[in-house]
Scaffold this motif. Structure first.
Motif, PDB file in Angstrom:
ATOM      1  N   UNK A 126      62.125  20.601 -21.670  1.00 19.77           N
ATOM      2  CA  UNK A 126      61.922  20.012 -20.347  1.00 19.77           C
ATOM      3  C   UNK A 126      62.301  21.036 -19.293  1.00 19.77           C
ATOM      4  N   UNK A 127      61.427  21.204 -18.308  1.00 20.64           N
ATOM      5  CA  UNK A 127      61.685  22.122 -17.197  1.00 20.64           C
ATOM      6  C   UNK A 127      61.913  21.317 -15.925  1.00 20.64           C
ATOM      7  N   UNK A 128      63.014  21.602 -15.246  1.00 22.53           N
ATOM      8  CA  UNK A 128      63.349  20.936 -13.987  1.00 22.53           C
ATOM      9  C   UNK A 128      63.327  21.953 -12.857  1.00 22.53           C
ATOM     10  N   UNK A 129      62.777  21.557 -11.717  1.00 18.98           N
ATOM     11  CA  UNK A 129      62.807  22.426 -10.546  1.00 18.98           C
ATOM     12  C   UNK A 129      63.936  21.986  -9.634  1.00 18.98           C
ATOM     13  N   UNK A 136      70.249  19.470  -7.047  1.00 21.27           N
ATOM     14  CA  UNK A 136      69.451  18.251  -7.171  1.00 21.27           C
ATOM     15  C   UNK A 136      67.969  18.588  -7.272  1.00 21.27           C
ATOM     16  N   UNK A 137      67.211  17.642  -7.815  1.00 23.63           N
ATOM     17  CA  UNK A 137      65.767  17.758  -7.868  1.00 23.63           C
ATOM     18  C   UNK A 137      65.175  17.261  -6.548  1.00 23.63           C
ATOM     19  N   UNK A 157      65.658  21.392 -25.473  1.00 28.30           N
ATOM     20  CA  UNK A 157      65.996  22.496 -24.589  1.00 28.30           C
ATOM     21  C   UNK A 157      65.674  22.158 -23.145  1.00 28.30           C
ATOM     22  N   UNK A 158      66.578  22.523 -22.234  1.00 27.40           N
ATOM     23  CA  UNK A 158      66.401  22.259 -20.803  1.00 27.40           C
ATOM     24  C   UNK A 158      66.353  23.586 -20.065  1.00 27.40           C
ATOM     25  N   UNK A 159      65.321  23.773 -19.240  1.00 24.90           N
ATOM     26  CA  UNK A 159      65.173  24.997 -18.465  1.00 24.90           C
ATOM     27  C   UNK A 159      65.106  24.664 -16.987  1.00 24.90           C
ATOM     28  N   UNK A 160      65.728  25.506 -16.167  1.00 25.08           N
ATOM     29  CA  UNK A 160      65.750  25.295 -14.724  1.00 25.08           C
ATOM     30  C   UNK A 160      64.899  26.342 -14.025  1.00 25.08           C
TER      31      UNK A 160
END
Length: 348
Positions: A126-129, A136-137, A157-160
């Motif tokens: 999952x990729x979060x911006x 915060x998103x 896996x979490x990617x920012x």
């Protein structure tokens, strides 16, 4: 949940490349990256034929998807089901993983993850911006809250990603002590070189630019050898869907609240009364609707209670956070274990 399907050197993180067209795919040399992320089924098939690395496909979690489904009569599974055709296509095409890119609200991204785990145990990234300097998103969901949810519902896996590398590093440093899954960064080599001494252990780096691959390999700091954090069985990272809450077995839980049209007023009245968790009683499909519609008003950890296990699951599907179960209504141990695995339910 499938393990992360990437090679590991043991000393550095792995690099994954987002590939947008055939020419970019043809330019990849052997050993340049541990994984390739493609945008179409056609590129997926070609990449699996050409490359000796893992190949995944992007699933875009866009706001417009939520807007599209809102045009239909509401059902608890409406948003989740909207992703299932794409998930089935990816599984049939033998993708090694699905890369869910957050291009909208966290609710949409979580729905995409549930759609995947409904169908398959394929590995999920999952990729979060990150949208601001508060970690915060764009919809004001904290990254720590998002981590707390995603790592309990099957994400490996979490990617920012973000526009400010310094803020990304600060956010990664904040969440790293609570991460029980792999974490990574979407950035270029220059940012890594600048902040190398401040980065926590990162297992993945993602780039959209093939010319960055060699520079990324040179810039990546070595992974320090240390014990993986173990989850404390008596201390949990919960979420109200927006913010994170740390809870334990002694948390103060309110009396049950009926989810009526006065739900919002009741929640506001309780703000100063309880410092612990708010207990929501689910007795009907209408209650589930009110939970879905007004959960944005919740600012406390949430305990969900339902005599009917089917209603309990329906409520867990629409609640965007991580709920607490306090044992008010007995649930079959096998089903309770499923709720923990599928929806991250915290059992006190």
């Amino acid at each position: 949940m499938e393990p992360v399907p990437l090679r590991s050197t043991g000393k550095q993180g792995e690099v994954m490349l987002c590939v947008h067209d055939q020419s970019e795919l043809e330019a990849i040399e052997p050993g340049q990256c541990a994984g390739v992320i493609v945008h179409s089924l056609e590129l997926l098939a070609e990449a699996k034929r050409r490359l000796d690395c893992s190949v995944g496909i992007i699933l875009q979690a866009r706001d417009s998807i939520e807007e599209d489904v809102e045009a239909h009569e509401w059902t608890p599974n409406l948003l989740i089901d909207s992703f299932k055709p794409q998930v089935r296509d990816a599984v049939r095409a033998d993708a090694d993983f699905i890369y869910v890119r957050n291009a909208g609200t966290f609710r949409v991204l979580r729905a995409a993850v549930l759609a995947i785990t409904d169908i398959s145990d394929i590995c999920i990234f999952a990729e979060l911006k990150v949208a601001d300097d508060e970690g915060c998103l764009s919809d004001n969901v904290s990254v720590l809250s998002a981590l707390g949810v995603l790592q309990r519902i099957g994400v490996a896996g979490l990617l920012l990603r973000g526009d400010n590398a310094g803020e990304l590093v600060e956010t990664l440093t904040e969440i790293a002590p609570y991460a029980h899954i792999s974490i990574g960064l979407c950035t270029d080599a220059t940012a890594i070189e600048v902040y190398a001494d401040e980065l926590p252990n990162l297992e993945f780096f993602v780039t959209d630019r093939a010319e960055q691959l060699e520079a990324l390999h040179r810039a990546m700091p070595e992974i320090e050898e240390k014990d993986e954090p173990e989850e404390d069985p008596d201390y949990f990272l919960a979420s109200d869907g927006d913010q994170a809450h740390f809870v334990d077995a002694t948390i103060d839980i309110s009396d049950p609240i009926d989810l009526t049209e006065q739900f919002g007023e009741t929640i506001l009245d309780m703000e100063d009364e309880y410092s612990g968790a708010v207990k929501l009683e689910i007795n009907s499909e209408e209650d589930v609707y009110f939970l879905a519609a007004y959960q944005y008003m919740l600012t406390r950890a949430v305990c969900i209670s339902a005599e009917d296990p089917e209603l309990m699951e329906t409520a867990l599907r629409v609640f965007d956070g991580i709920a607490i179960y306090d044992g008010t209504w007995e649930i079959d141990p096998e089903r309770l274990a499923y709720f923990r695995t599928k929806y991250g339910l915290i059992v006190l």
